[in-house]
Design an enzyme around this catalytic site. Structure first.
Site, PDB file in Angstrom:
ATOM      1  N   ASP A 102       0.842  -1.189   0.000  1.00 11.94           N
ATOM      2  CA  ASP A 102       0.000   0.000   0.000  1.00 11.94           C
ATOM      3  C   ASP A 102       0.884   1.249   0.000  1.00 11.94           C
ATOM      4  OD1 ASP A 102      -2.472   1.579   0.546  1.00 11.94           O
ATOM      5  OD2 ASP A 102      -1.535   1.860   2.501  1.00 11.94           O
ATOM      6  N   ASP A 117      -1.767  -0.903   5.991  1.00  9.38           N
ATOM      7  CA  ASP A 117      -1.805  -0.223   7.286  1.00  9.38           C
ATOM      8  C   ASP A 117      -3.216  -0.048   7.820  1.00  9.38           C
ATOM      9  OD1 ASP A 117      -2.464   1.744   5.273  1.00  9.38           O
ATOM     10  OD2 ASP A 117      -2.153   3.285   6.778  1.00  9.38           O
ATOM     11  N   ASP A 135      -0.129   5.181   0.913  1.00  9.10           N
ATOM     12  CA  ASP A 135      -0.296   6.105   2.039  1.00  9.10           C
ATOM     13  C   ASP A 135      -0.283   5.365   3.368  1.00  9.10           C
ATOM     14  OD1 ASP A 135      -1.225   8.898   0.786  1.00  9.10           O
ATOM     15  OD2 ASP A 135      -2.168   7.289  -0.351  1.00  9.10           O
TER      16      ASP A 135
END
Length: 229
Positions: A15, A178, A17
């Site tokens: 991922d 995240d 961001d």
């Protein structure tokens, strides 16, 4: 931890961001520039961080309403979104930087022969300039943005697309993310999932998520996998 280690996999998807890059400073700055244009007061960074993770449109809606799911006036939203996109495009990489261990982890995975991909909900117009500016673009054989395919995370489509691209089974792919979005996408696709604790999980601890492991960095993640190719 729900799987034996090291995991036998062939590809790693990461991922953007909150996992690869700390983009919150630039996302927040664009949001507050947008609010200034609208004659509204700024929102603190601590609050803005909880709004990140579902794409720019949802971020703008949360900034306008102060709520995670509420819908603002459509006309106001359309105007605000255009303001946000203009500001963010001009300042997409002013302060965004890789998190500790990211470059080292990518180097280790690349050296081990894993196929690497980046899958993000961020629009392509921001994704590519950001990866280029932070010198991470060259690590990835495949980059899927939030507008590349008809559906984005938490839908499993981007992960299944990556499996097809690399010609592997879902259980041979690891997603490192995240957030809840990442965990839901991986479980729906049948892929393995690690999460990092330093990202943007809407202000909630990642220990609550259904994942194979919580890893402190991408470098540490690289030690829990081996190439099954």
């Amino acid at each position: 931890m729900s799987a034996p280690f090291p995991l036998d996999i062939k590809a790693v998807v990461v991922d953007l961001d909150g996992t690869l890059l700390d983009t919150a400073p630039d996302l927040a700055a664009a949001a507050n520039r947008m609010l200034a244009d609208l004659g509204r007061p700024p929102v603190p960074m601590e609050v803005l961080k909880t709004y990140i993770g579902n794409g720019v449109s949802r971020l703008v809606k949360r900034v306008l309403t102060g709520d995670m799911q509420a819908e603002p006036d459509p006309e106001l939203f359309d105007h605000a979104l255009k303001l946000y996109q203009r500001h963010y495009a001009l300042h997409v990489a002013d302060a965004s930087r890789p998190f500790p261990g990211v470059r080292e982890g990518l180097e280790a995975m690349k050296a081990a022969g894993f196929n690497l991909a980046c899958i993000t909900n961020k629009a392509e117009q921001f994704t590519i300039p950001l990866l280029l500016a932070t010198h991470l673009h060259g690590y990835f054989e495949l980059i899927l943005s939030g507008d590349t395919l008809p559906r984005k995370k938490p839908d499993p489509l981007p992960l299944l697309h990556a499996c097809e691209h690399f010609r592997i089974a879902p259980q041979e792919l690891l997603l490192i993310g995240d957030s809840l979005n990442d965990a839901q996408a991986a479980r729906a696709a049948g892929c393995h999932i690690f999460v990092v604790p330093y990202g943007y999980n809407r202000g909630r601890p990642v220990a609550e998520l259904d994942v194979d492991a919580v890893v402190p960095s991408l470098l540490e993640a690289s030690k829990l996998i081996r190439n099954a190719a």
